[in-house]
Design a protein around this motif. Sequence first.
Motif, PDB file in Angstrom:
ATOM      1  N   THR A   7       0.847  -1.194   0.000  1.00 31.94           N
ATOM      2  CA  THR A   7       0.000   0.000   0.000  1.00 31.94           C
ATOM      3  C   THR A   7       0.882   1.243   0.000  1.00 31.94           C
ATOM      4  N   VAL A   8       0.410   2.283  -0.663  1.00 24.82           N
ATOM      5  CA  VAL A   8       1.154   3.545  -0.784  1.00 24.82           C
ATOM      6  C   VAL A   8       0.225   4.658  -0.328  1.00 24.82           C
ATOM      7  N   THR A   9       0.545   5.276   0.816  1.00 26.92           N
ATOM      8  CA  THR A   9      -0.310   6.343   1.360  1.00 26.92           C
ATOM      9  C   THR A   9       0.477   7.648   1.348  1.00 26.92           C
ATOM     10  N   GLY A  16       6.683  12.401  -0.252  1.00 28.24           N
ATOM     11  CA  GLY A  16       6.539  11.527   0.901  1.00 28.24           C
ATOM     12  C   GLY A  16       5.372  10.568   0.767  1.00 28.24           C
ATOM     13  N   ALA A  17       5.607   9.307   1.118  1.00 26.08           N
ATOM     14  CA  ALA A  17       4.524   8.320   1.157  1.00 26.08           C
ATOM     15  C   ALA A  17       4.897   7.249   2.161  1.00 26.08           C
ATOM     16  N   GLU A  18       3.885   6.743   2.823  1.00 25.46           N
ATOM     17  CA  GLU A  18       4.086   5.640   3.753  1.00 25.46           C
ATOM     18  C   GLU A  18       3.732   4.346   3.022  1.00 25.46           C
ATOM     19  N   ILE A  19       4.632   3.380   3.104  1.00 27.40           N
ATOM     20  CA  ILE A  19       4.428   2.104   2.412  1.00 27.40           C
ATOM     21  C   ILE A  19       3.994   1.062   3.430  1.00 27.40           C
ATOM     22  N   GLY A  20       2.972   0.332   3.107  1.00 27.53           N
ATOM     23  CA  GLY A  20       2.522  -0.758   3.964  1.00 27.53           C
ATOM     24  C   GLY A  20       2.624  -2.088   3.247  1.00 27.53           C
ATOM     25  N   GLY A  21       2.609  -3.162   4.010  1.00 25.76           N
ATOM     26  CA  GLY A  21       2.581  -4.504   3.415  1.00 25.76           C
ATOM     27  C   GLY A  21       3.946  -5.018   2.988  1.00 25.76           C
ATOM     28  N   VAL A  22       5.019  -4.384   3.484  1.00 25.16           N
ATOM     29  CA  VAL A  22       6.366  -4.830   3.092  1.00 25.16           C
ATOM     30  C   VAL A  22       7.199  -5.062   4.352  1.00 25.16           C
ATOM     31  N   ASP A  23       7.805  -6.236   4.430  1.00 26.58           N
ATOM     32  CA  ASP A  23       8.741  -6.542   5.520  1.00 26.58           C
ATOM     33  C   ASP A  23      10.142  -6.495   4.913  1.00 26.58           C
ATOM     34  N   LEU A  24      10.879  -5.434   5.244  1.00 23.52           N
ATOM     35  CA  LEU A  24      12.191  -5.230   4.602  1.00 23.52           C
ATOM     36  C   LEU A  24      13.249  -6.216   5.088  1.00 23.52           C
ATOM     37  N   SER A  25      12.937  -6.991   6.129  1.00 21.50           N
ATOM     38  CA  SER A  25      13.936  -7.960   6.600  1.00 21.50           C
ATOM     39  C   SER A  25      13.955  -9.209   5.708  1.00 21.50           C
ATOM     40  N   LYS A  26      12.966  -9.310   4.806  1.00 21.32           N
ATOM     41  CA  LYS A  26      12.884 -10.481   3.925  1.00 21.32           C
ATOM     42  C   LYS A  26      13.096 -10.022   2.481  1.00 21.32           C
ATOM     43  N   PRO A  27      13.563 -10.935   1.615  1.00 18.55           N
ATOM     44  CA  PRO A  27      13.702 -10.536   0.209  1.00 18.55           C
ATOM     45  C   PRO A  27      12.340 -10.162  -0.366  1.00 18.55           C
ATOM     46  N   SER A  31       7.376  -8.320  -7.902  1.00 28.83           N
ATOM     47  CA  SER A  31       6.279  -7.348  -8.007  1.00 28.83           C
ATOM     48  C   SER A  31       6.315  -6.341  -6.855  1.00 28.83           C
ATOM     49  N   GLN A  32       6.755  -6.792  -5.659  1.00 28.57           N
ATOM     50  CA  GLN A  32       6.916  -5.832  -4.552  1.00 28.57           C
ATOM     51  C   GLN A  32       8.017  -4.819  -4.877  1.00 28.57           C
ATOM     52  N   ARG A  33       9.127  -5.332  -5.435  1.00 28.71           N
ATOM     53  CA  ARG A  33      10.238  -4.425  -5.789  1.00 28.71           C
ATOM     54  C   ARG A  33       9.770  -3.381  -6.776  1.00 28.71           C
ATOM     55  N   GLU A  34       9.016  -3.838  -7.770  1.00 27.06           N
ATOM     56  CA  GLU A  34       8.547  -2.888  -8.794  1.00 27.06           C
ATOM     57  C   GLU A  34       7.631  -1.836  -8.181  1.00 27.06           C
ATOM     58  N   ALA A  35       6.704  -2.294  -7.304  1.00 26.54           N
ATOM     59  CA  ALA A  35       5.753  -1.354  -6.694  1.00 26.54           C
ATOM     60  C   ALA A  35       6.487  -0.343  -5.812  1.00 26.54           C
ATOM     61  N   VAL A  36       7.452  -0.837  -5.040  1.00 26.40           N
ATOM     62  CA  VAL A  36       8.186   0.039  -4.119  1.00 26.40           C
ATOM     63  C   VAL A  36       9.074   1.012  -4.909  1.00 26.40           C
ATOM     64  N   HIS A  37       9.720   0.498  -5.947  1.00 26.42           N
ATOM     65  CA  HIS A  37      10.602   1.378  -6.717  1.00 26.42           C
ATOM     66  C   HIS A  37       9.803   2.448  -7.456  1.00 26.42           C
ATOM     67  N   ALA A  38       8.642   2.080  -7.976  1.00 26.45           N
ATOM     68  CA  ALA A  38       7.794   3.081  -8.655  1.00 26.45           C
ATOM     69  C   ALA A  38       7.356   4.154  -7.654  1.00 26.45           C
ATOM     70  N   ALA A  39       7.022   3.726  -6.427  1.00 24.59           N
ATOM     71  CA  ALA A  39       6.614   4.699  -5.391  1.00 24.59           C
ATOM     72  C   ALA A  39       7.782   5.609  -5.018  1.00 24.59           C
ATOM     73  N   LEU A  47       8.428   5.897   3.626  1.00 23.18           N
ATOM     74  CA  LEU A  47       8.526   5.464   5.031  1.00 23.18           C
ATOM     75  C   LEU A  47       7.995   4.059   5.161  1.00 23.18           C
ATOM     76  N   PHE A  48       8.752   3.225   5.847  1.00 21.66           N
ATOM     77  CA  PHE A  48       8.319   1.868   6.183  1.00 21.66           C
ATOM     78  C   PHE A  48       8.316   1.792   7.708  1.00 21.66           C
ATOM     79  N   ARG A  49       7.168   1.626   8.312  1.00 21.90           N
ATOM     80  CA  ARG A  49       7.081   1.631   9.777  1.00 21.90           C
ATOM     81  C   ARG A  49       7.265   0.216  10.320  1.00 21.90           C
ATOM     82  N   GLY A  50       7.705   0.141  11.583  1.00 24.84           N
ATOM     83  CA  GLY A  50       7.738  -1.123  12.319  1.00 24.84           C
ATOM     84  C   GLY A  50       8.692  -2.163  11.751  1.00 24.84           C
ATOM     85  N   GLN A  51       9.822  -1.742  11.215  1.00 23.58           N
ATOM     86  CA  GLN A  51      10.793  -2.686  10.657  1.00 23.58           C
ATOM     87  C   GLN A  51      11.840  -3.033  11.715  1.00 23.58           C
ATOM     88  N   ASP A  52      12.365  -4.244  11.629  1.00 25.92           N
ATOM     89  CA  ASP A  52      13.385  -4.683  12.593  1.00 25.92           C
ATOM     90  C   ASP A  52      14.525  -5.271  11.766  1.00 25.92           C
TER      91      ASP A  52
END
Length: 286
Positions: A7-9, A16-27, A31-39, A47-52
Amino acid sequence: MTASTVTVTPLTPSIGAEIGGVDLSKPLTNSQREAVHAAFLAHKVLLFRGQDLRPDQLESAGRVFGEPYEIPFVTPMEGHPGIIEIVKEASEIGSFNFGGTWHTDMSFLETPALGAVLQAVEVPPVGGDTIFVDMTSAYETLSDGLKETLSGLKAVHSATRGYGSQVDTSDPRNTTASMKIDVGSHADGEMLHPIVRTHPDTGAKSLFINPVYTIRFENMTIEESQPLLNYLFDHARRPELTCRVRWTTGTVAVWDNRQTMHKALNDYDGHRRHMRRLTLAGDRPR
Ligand code: SIN
């Protein structure tokens, strides 16, 4: 996970946009890469919240956007040459905060950073936000006459005010005990860049100047250059061209340094702030 879970808010209409539905600790999937790179290209700051993330996972996450890059003048994290630890301790009252003046990362290099990935490790209860400016909108909202005047002009960039002989290290407000920063005249070199750069991926034009590293226009003195540079900085910093990031532990931000500048606020004396920044290698501005 599929791209449909990303999600892109937007934070503001232009930056600025907040991205949801992505866990950056995993590959990420393709399609996620494309969506994130386009954003990333569209919104300039993500912004990716709650990452560890461990440092190696921060590097892997950064590779969605570019390649890690070891910056000059700041000693990197051991074993991770592309990562620096940005720390201001609670005891450092009234002292310097890294990134606390408006800047575009490494604009004084021949190939300034493409961007950076910043992970909040420990943040003050309030304060220590980072403000970003949309330098594409800053260019687009200039008059046609000023765009024409700037077209083809170049500016001299130097690290002299940030890491060089213009830093007064006798003033404790310019020093930090928490980071190893190598200040000296070896940082006084100069580099010419176009005032208006064209984004290599989108073709959009952006102002490529910033108050700390842009010293003057090519073939002009500092005094001659300053009035127009100041006008452009004030124009770019209008609130409607900015977004403000409120950090929480585990927030990761990624910014496109080719179309933004930023400033970390120093309003949290008495509290510790610890960030980890992975810098990404860029190309020569054109
Ligand atoms: C930086 O300029 O890279 C630091 C930004 C921050 O600490 O918020």
